[in-house]
Design an enzyme around this catalytic site. Structure first.
Site, short mmCIF file in Angstrom:
data_model
loop_
_atom_site.label_atom_id
_atom_site.label_comp_id
_atom_site.label_asym_id
_atom_site.label_seq_id
_atom_site.Cartn_x
_atom_site.Cartn_y
_atom_site.Cartn_z
N HIS A 35 0.82 -1.22 0.00
CA HIS A 35 0.00 0.00 0.00
C HIS A 35 0.85 1.26 0.00
O HIS A 35 0.32 2.35 -0.19
CB HIS A 35 -0.93 0.00 1.22
CG HIS A 35 -2.01 -1.04 1.13
ND1 HIS A 35 -3.32 -0.74 0.87
CD2 HIS A 35 -1.95 -2.39 1.22
CE1 HIS A 35 -4.03 -1.85 0.83
NE2 HIS A 35 -3.22 -2.88 1.04
N ASP A 95 3.37 9.40 -0.82
CA ASP A 95 2.25 8.58 -0.37
C ASP A 95 1.99 7.48 -1.40
O ASP A 95 2.06 7.74 -2.60
CB ASP A 95 0.98 9.46 -0.26
CG ASP A 95 0.08 9.01 0.88
OD1 ASP A 95 0.12 7.83 1.22
OD2 ASP A 95 -0.66 9.86 1.40
O1 F6P Z 1 -1.23 2.67 4.65
C1 F6P Z 1 -0.18 2.40 5.48
C2 F6P Z 1 -0.61 1.88 6.85
O2 F6P Z 1 0.49 1.50 7.58
C3 F6P Z 1 -1.54 0.70 6.80
O3 F6P Z 1 -0.88 -0.52 6.67
C4 F6P Z 1 -2.27 0.86 8.08
O4 F6P Z 1 -3.54 0.31 8.04
C5 F6P Z 1 -2.36 2.37 8.25
O5 F6P Z 1 -1.27 2.89 7.57
C6 F6P Z 1 -2.40 2.81 9.70
O6 F6P Z 1 -1.17 2.56 10.31
P1 F6P Z 1 -1.03 1.96 11.77
O7 F6P Z 1 -1.66 0.61 11.78
O8 F6P Z 1 0.44 1.93 12.03
O9 F6P Z 1 -1.76 2.90 12.69
#
Ligand code: F6P
Length: 562
Positions: free
Chosen positions: A179, A388
């Site tokens: 992602h 991003d």
């Molecule tokens: O999009 C990147 C990401 O790390 C996702 O994998 C995750 O769901 C989101 O950002 C939120 O991040 P975290 O789980 O570290 O709060």
């Protein structure tokens, strides 16, 4: 030497043939699983929102971390089922949360994949924890698998998961979607255990990226690290397996989000917000509190815009920045939280008045319904990450707009979404003056132009919803690049240290072919710049006429094997 011959054989004989598997249960694996106690609870991050939409429609199993820690972690996952969707979550031990999640995932992989080498922590101890936790997850998941499951692993936390599953004997179809961005070899090779990590991708059947640039970077890494060779463009052989790679930009549930926004307009909360927020002369930003989101640059651009505006104009405008806290145990995030709060204070102190606060800065998460309403009322969506993978806020802002009076999206050129949403005002987020110019332009943009731009962006969103994205990926995953039964098996050791052992070294012929090229990466881009979709069937045989560096190298190998 023997190993090299095996790999030559594989490449020579495994010219891809297509084989469509029957649909089985979908098993989604992501680091964080939002096992929300109520459906109204806000979801953390675009990945969670997207996968919730996909799994609610398709059903299946969603496996991963609960987001909780305990002294020992949990030995067995806890399951809960809602209709056709089962969640299975494990707690992490404090040490694993610190070293794997806060450590390697978010202090090493995250900054490096976002081109912030200056912020990367290169601790080998954290890297070891990353592989250890992936092995633990693999062990727990393996026990829950059914024979016909199709496994879809998500994001940078879990790159080695499939390698461990394979070592446990898992022969399922396994796909991986990243992602976040994937940088080229000059940056990616700064990762500790770079070679091991790169070779871990070889255990997947399909690896998808948000943009063509990310997919190209990945193939450059594979080729330049001698971890495999690319054939055709959409396929590459990585540590002895065929692997399909390509760009497959994630979408949103476009129609559903539009409906939520329309419904929000009728609520009291919407009407109250409209009154408090200058009747919609609002610039909205919604981001996790993260240094990649360009928040300091963004609020400075807003301050520059205010500075240039007359007193009368200025007081009609409000910026609303909704920024839930994120990864607060990571020192770089703590520092950034402090700096941003100070910057917001400075701006409000300089421009604000007793009856007007220019910048509303909110640190708590909001429900999708509340956000949809706020997007709909806001004249400008300001999405300015420094880097991003995609940025689904940009897409949600567009989907939430009123067709007869849409707002304007101001979007960073460094967001994956900029590759698709050409109707936005695209800016360089590092350029504060240019971003302030774009804000001024957006405020005075005539209705016709706003509609024209919005329709162009909606067409893109409608053509690629989150459900289309999932179908495309799963279709690619079900379509095998199959070896013939006469092909030798791929050697895999059951030892967890064995990942690097299964390393096909290119033959001297291939090395010579590659060294004759100016630079693989510059030649590897698709000639017309068009995305090579995941679902495109790979060529049965590589082209005879060299088209790019990696193809030449593969052909050299193939010829040497004849
Ligand atoms: O999009 C990147 C990401 O790390 C996702 O994998 C995750 O769901 C989101 O950002 C939120 O991040 P975290 O789980 O570290 O709060």
């Amino acid at each position: 030497m023997v190993k090299r011959m095996v790999d030559l054989e594989l490449l020579a004989k495994s010219a891809p043939t297509i084989c469509r598997k029957r649909d089985g249960r979908l098993v989604v694996v992501s680091n964080r699983v939002p096992l929300a106690s109520s459906a109204a609870e806000p979801l953390a991050g675009g990945l969670a929102v997207a996968m919730k939409a996909v799994l609610t429609r398709r059903g299946g199993l969603w496996f991963g971390w609960s987001g909780r820690t305990s002294e020992e972690g949990s030995s067995e996952p806890k399951s809960r089922t809602f209709g056709s969707l089962t969640y299975a979550v494990c707690d992490l031990s404090r040490r694993d949360a610190e070293q794997y999640y806060c450590g390697f995932a978010n202090r090493t992989l995250w900054p490096i994949c976002h081109y912030r080498l200056d912020l990367a922590d290169l601790s080998e101890c954290n890297a070891a924890a990353y592989f250890r936790v992936n092995e633990q997850f693999a062990r727990r998941l393996h026990k829950m698998l059914r024979q016909d499951d199709i496994i879809w692993v998500h994001d940078y936390h879990l790159i080695p998961l499939a390698r461990f599953l394979r070592q446990m004997g898992c022969a399922h179809r396994i796909g991986f979607f990243l992602h976040i961005p994937w940088p080229g070899p000059e940056v990616a090779s700064a990762l500790p255990f770079y070679q091991r990590l790169l070779r871990s991708f070889g255990a997947y059947d399909v690896v998808g990226f948000q943009t063509q640039a990310d997919a190209d970077n990945f193939r450059d890494c594979i080729v330049s690290a001698n971890a495999g060779l690319t054939v055709g463009g959409a396929c590459c052989s990585c540590v002895g397996r065929w692997l399909r790679t390509g760009a497959s930009p994630i979408g949103i549930d476009t129609d559903a989000f539009g409906q939520i926004a329309r419904a929000a307009e009728r609520t009291d909360a919407f009407k109250r917000a409209l009154t408090h927020l200058n009747n919609g002369y609002v610039i909205i930003g919604v981001d996790r509190l993260d240094y990649t989101k360009g928040l300091k640059h963004r609020v400075r651009a807003f301050a520059t815009f205010l500075d240039r505006s007359s007193e009368g104009t200025r007081r009609r405008i409000t910026m609303l920045q909704i920024t839930p806290k994120s990864r607060s145990d990571v020192p770089e995030y703590q520092r950034m939280q402090r700096e941003l709060a100070e910057e917001v204070g400075r701006i409000n102190g300089k421009f604000g008045d007793v009856d007007w606060t220019p910048l509303h800065y909110i640190n708590r998460p909001m429900s999708p319904a509340a956000l949809a309403g706020l997007y709909r009322m806001s004249r400008i969506g300001l999405v300015t990450p420094l880097r991003d993978g995609m940025n689904l806020v940009a897409k949600e802002y567009v989907a939430a707009q009123e067709p007869d009076n849409p707002g304007v999206l101001v979007l960073s050129q460094f967001a994956g979404a900029a590759h698709e949403l050409k109707g936005a005002l695209i800016i360089n987020p590092y350029d504060i003056e240019a971003t302030a110019d774009a804000l001024a332009r957006a405020f005075v943009m005539p209705l016709d132009e706003r509609k024209h731009r919005w329709h162009a962006m909606m067409a893109v969103l409608r053509a690629n919803s989150v459900h289309d994205w999932a179908s495309r990926f799963l279709e690619a995953l079900a379509t095998d690049v199959k070896r013939k039964s006469s092909d030798p098996p791929v050697a895999e050791s059951s030892s967890s240290n064995a990942i690097d052992v299964v390393r096909p070294e290119p033959s001297p012929v291939a090395r010579r072919a590659r060294s004759a090229l100016p630079r693989a990466s510059s030649q590897r881009r698709s000639t017309n710049g068009a995305a090579q979709p995941l679902s495109k069937a790979p060529r049965r045989t590589p082209p005879l006429r060299p088209k790019n560096g990696s193809t030449i190298a593969a052909e050299a190998l193939l010829q040497s094997a004849d």
